[in-house]
Scaffold this motif. Structure first.
Motif, PDB file in Angstrom:
ATOM      1  N   GLY A   1     -57.048  58.179 -64.901  1.00  0.00           N
ATOM      2  CA  GLY A   1     -56.198  59.364 -64.843  1.00  0.00           C
ATOM      3  C   GLY A   1     -56.929  60.620 -65.283  1.00  0.00           C
ATOM      4  N   VAL A   2     -57.674  60.521 -66.370  1.00  0.00           N
ATOM      5  CA  VAL A   2     -58.433  61.674 -66.868  1.00  0.00           C
ATOM      6  C   VAL A   2     -59.520  62.067 -65.875  1.00  0.00           C
ATOM      7  N   ARG A   3     -60.215  61.098 -65.284  1.00  0.00           N
ATOM      8  CA  ARG A   3     -61.269  61.406 -64.317  1.00  0.00           C
ATOM      9  C   ARG A   3     -60.684  62.146 -63.110  1.00  0.00           C
ATOM     10  N   LEU A   4     -59.559  61.685 -62.593  1.00  0.00           N
ATOM     11  CA  LEU A   4     -58.961  62.326 -61.418  1.00  0.00           C
ATOM     12  C   LEU A   4     -58.458  63.736 -61.740  1.00  0.00           C
ATOM     13  N   VAL A   5     -57.879  63.921 -62.910  1.00  0.00           N
ATOM     14  CA  VAL A   5     -57.448  65.263 -63.312  1.00  0.00           C
ATOM     15  C   VAL A   5     -58.658  66.172 -63.478  1.00  0.00           C
ATOM     16  N   SER A   6     -59.752  65.642 -63.990  1.00  0.00           N
ATOM     17  CA  SER A   6     -60.981  66.417 -64.133  1.00  0.00           C
ATOM     18  C   SER A   6     -61.494  66.881 -62.767  1.00  0.00           C
ATOM     19  N   VAL A   7     -61.460  65.995 -61.777  1.00  0.00           N
ATOM     20  CA  VAL A   7     -61.894  66.361 -60.427  1.00  0.00           C
ATOM     21  C   VAL A   7     -60.977  67.446 -59.865  1.00  0.00           C
ATOM     22  N   VAL A   8     -59.680  67.269 -60.019  1.00  0.00           N
ATOM     23  CA  VAL A   8     -58.727  68.282 -59.526  1.00  0.00           C
ATOM     24  C   VAL A   8     -59.003  69.625 -60.192  1.00  0.00           C
ATOM     25  N   SER A   9     -59.187  69.627 -61.489  1.00  0.00           N
ATOM     26  CA  SER A   9     -59.440  70.872 -62.225  1.00  0.00           C
ATOM     27  C   SER A   9     -60.714  71.558 -61.748  1.00  0.00           C
ATOM     28  N   ASP A  10     -61.810  70.804 -61.683  1.00  0.00           N
ATOM     29  CA  ASP A  10     -63.089  71.354 -61.246  1.00  0.00           C
ATOM     30  C   ASP A  10     -62.992  71.884 -59.818  1.00  0.00           C
ATOM     31  N   ASP A  11     -62.395  71.093 -58.943  1.00  0.00           N
ATOM     32  CA  ASP A  11     -62.291  71.494 -57.540  1.00  0.00           C
ATOM     33  C   ASP A  11     -61.419  72.731 -57.364  1.00  0.00           C
TER      34      ASP A  11
ATOM     35  N   VAL B   1     -68.096  75.241 -51.826  1.00  0.00           N
ATOM     36  CA  VAL B   1     -67.327  74.241 -51.084  1.00  0.00           C
ATOM     37  C   VAL B   1     -68.122  72.938 -50.961  1.00  0.00           C
ATOM     38  N   TRP B   2     -69.421  73.045 -50.701  1.00  0.00           N
ATOM     39  CA  TRP B   2     -70.247  71.839 -50.653  1.00  0.00           C
ATOM     40  C   TRP B   2     -70.202  71.128 -52.007  1.00  0.00           C
ATOM     41  N   HIS B   3     -70.390  71.868 -53.086  1.00  0.00           N
ATOM     42  CA  HIS B   3     -70.426  71.292 -54.429  1.00  0.00           C
ATOM     43  C   HIS B   3     -69.092  70.651 -54.805  1.00  0.00           C
ATOM     44  N   LEU B   4     -67.986  71.363 -54.603  1.00  0.00           N
ATOM     45  CA  LEU B   4     -66.698  70.787 -55.003  1.00  0.00           C
ATOM     46  C   LEU B   4     -66.392  69.538 -54.183  1.00  0.00           C
ATOM     47  N   THR B   5     -66.832  69.526 -52.933  1.00  0.00           N
ATOM     48  CA  THR B   5     -66.626  68.350 -52.099  1.00  0.00           C
ATOM     49  C   THR B   5     -67.537  67.210 -52.540  1.00  0.00           C
ATOM     50  N   ARG B   6     -68.776  67.529 -52.904  1.00  0.00           N
ATOM     51  CA  ARG B   6     -69.697  66.499 -53.403  1.00  0.00           C
ATOM     52  C   ARG B   6     -69.151  65.869 -54.680  1.00  0.00           C
ATOM     53  N   ILE B   7     -68.620  66.691 -55.584  1.00  0.00           N
ATOM     54  CA  ILE B   7     -68.059  66.158 -56.831  1.00  0.00           C
ATOM     55  C   ILE B   7     -66.884  65.241 -56.533  1.00  0.00           C
ATOM     56  N   GLN B   8     -65.976  65.703 -55.677  1.00  0.00           N
ATOM     57  CA  GLN B   8     -64.828  64.876 -55.316  1.00  0.00           C
ATOM     58  C   GLN B   8     -65.290  63.569 -54.677  1.00  0.00           C
ATOM     59  N   ASP B   9     -66.187  63.655 -53.719  1.00  0.00           N
ATOM     60  CA  ASP B   9     -66.696  62.480 -53.022  1.00  0.00           C
ATOM     61  C   ASP B   9     -67.367  61.521 -54.012  1.00  0.00           C
ATOM     62  N   ASP B  10     -68.247  62.042 -54.845  1.00  0.00           N
ATOM     63  CA  ASP B  10     -68.987  61.238 -55.816  1.00  0.00           C
ATOM     64  C   ASP B  10     -68.049  60.558 -56.815  1.00  0.00           C
ATOM     65  N   HIS B  11     -67.173  61.327 -57.417  1.00  0.00           N
ATOM     66  CA  HIS B  11     -66.333  60.789 -58.492  1.00  0.00           C
ATOM     67  C   HIS B  11     -65.258  59.834 -57.974  1.00  0.00           C
ATOM     68  N   VAL B  12     -64.636  60.180 -56.857  1.00  0.00           N
ATOM     69  CA  VAL B  12     -63.583  59.311 -56.328  1.00  0.00           C
ATOM     70  C   VAL B  12     -64.192  58.028 -55.760  1.00  0.00           C
ATOM     71  N   ALA B  13     -65.304  58.129 -55.066  1.00  0.00           N
ATOM     72  CA  ALA B  13     -65.963  56.911 -54.571  1.00  0.00           C
ATOM     73  C   ALA B  13     -66.340  55.997 -55.732  1.00  0.00           C
ATOM     74  N   ASP B  14     -66.798  56.596 -56.828  1.00  0.00           N
ATOM     75  CA  ASP B  14     -67.193  55.800 -57.993  1.00  0.00           C
ATOM     76  C   ASP B  14     -66.006  55.010 -58.540  1.00  0.00           C
ATOM     77  N   VAL B  15     -64.861  55.676 -58.763  1.00  0.00           N
ATOM     78  CA  VAL B  15     -63.712  54.963 -59.336  1.00  0.00           C
ATOM     79  C   VAL B  15     -63.069  54.021 -58.325  1.00  0.00           C
ATOM     80  N   ALA B  16     -63.221  54.314 -57.029  1.00  0.00           N
ATOM     81  CA  ALA B  16     -62.656  53.448 -55.994  1.00  0.00           C
ATOM     82  C   ALA B  16     -63.569  52.271 -55.680  1.00  0.00           C
ATOM     83  N   GLY B  17     -64.833  52.354 -56.143  1.00  0.00           N
ATOM     84  CA  GLY B  17     -65.790  51.293 -55.858  1.00  0.00           C
ATOM     85  C   GLY B  17     -66.236  51.275 -54.405  1.00  0.00           C
TER      86      GLY B  17
END
Length: 173
Positions: free
Chosen positions: A141-151, A45-61
């Motif tokens: 779009g691909v990055r967000l789908v990747s996060v959803v898939s991994d999570d 849960v920590w890891h999937l949340t870290r990935i979501q936080d990291d990747h979404v913050a990156d694309v959102a700036g």
């Protein structure tokens, strides 16, 4: 249904599975591993949340909730603030311990930021290239789908482990 609605629904489903997997477990149950090299619910849960936080913050700036909202300090893990768990050893996995409130608090804070961001996206936003290190370059779009898939994969693993933990409790092991 818009792309924003679809992405929001997907991230809502991740949150729901995370809550089901974590709710009412003790820190010891969250840290349970089926063998010394397996992941725990806490780490997953920590890891999937870290990935979501990291990747979404990156694309959102934006800055990650992990650092911006003080979650790194609250968790007090033995890793650098930028660590997301990628490539962790068995010993690193064992180092991720937390109670249910902390895990769910961080996940919910990240989820809130995520749905606020994806809820504003339009179909025209999704082809934007966000990572040129790959061939072909990665679009939003691909990055967000990747996060959803991994999570979703990690949330499902946590849900499976929840079943193992629950059965152990019932059988007295």
């Amino acid at each position: 249904m818009t792309s924003a609605d679809l992405l929001t629904d997907a991230f809502d489903r991740i949150r729901d599975v995370v809550h089901q997997a974590v709710r009412d477990l003790s820190p010891e149950e969250l840290a349970y591993r089926v063998d010394p090299h397996a992941n725990s619910i806490a780490w997953l849960v920590w890891h999937l949340t870290r990935i979501q936080d990291d990747h979404v913050a990156d694309v959102a700036g934006t800055e990650q909730a992990w650092t911006a909202a003080g979650w790194a300090d609250r968790f007090a893990l033995p890793f650098p603030p930028g660590d997301t768990g990628y490539g962790h050893s068995a010993d690193d996995v064992a180092g991720v311990t937390a109670d249910a409130d902390l895990l769910l608090g961080y996940h919910d804070a990240t989820h809130e930021r995520t749905v606020a961001y994806v809820g504003k996206l339009t179909d025209e936003d999704l082809p934007r290239v966000v990572d040129r290190r790959w061939n072909p370059p990665v679009t939003l779009g691909v990055r967000l789908v990747s996060v959803v898939s991994d999570d979703l994969q990690h949330a499902g693993q946590a849900a499976f482990l929840r079943g193992v933990v629950d059965r152990r409790s019932v059988s007295g092991q």
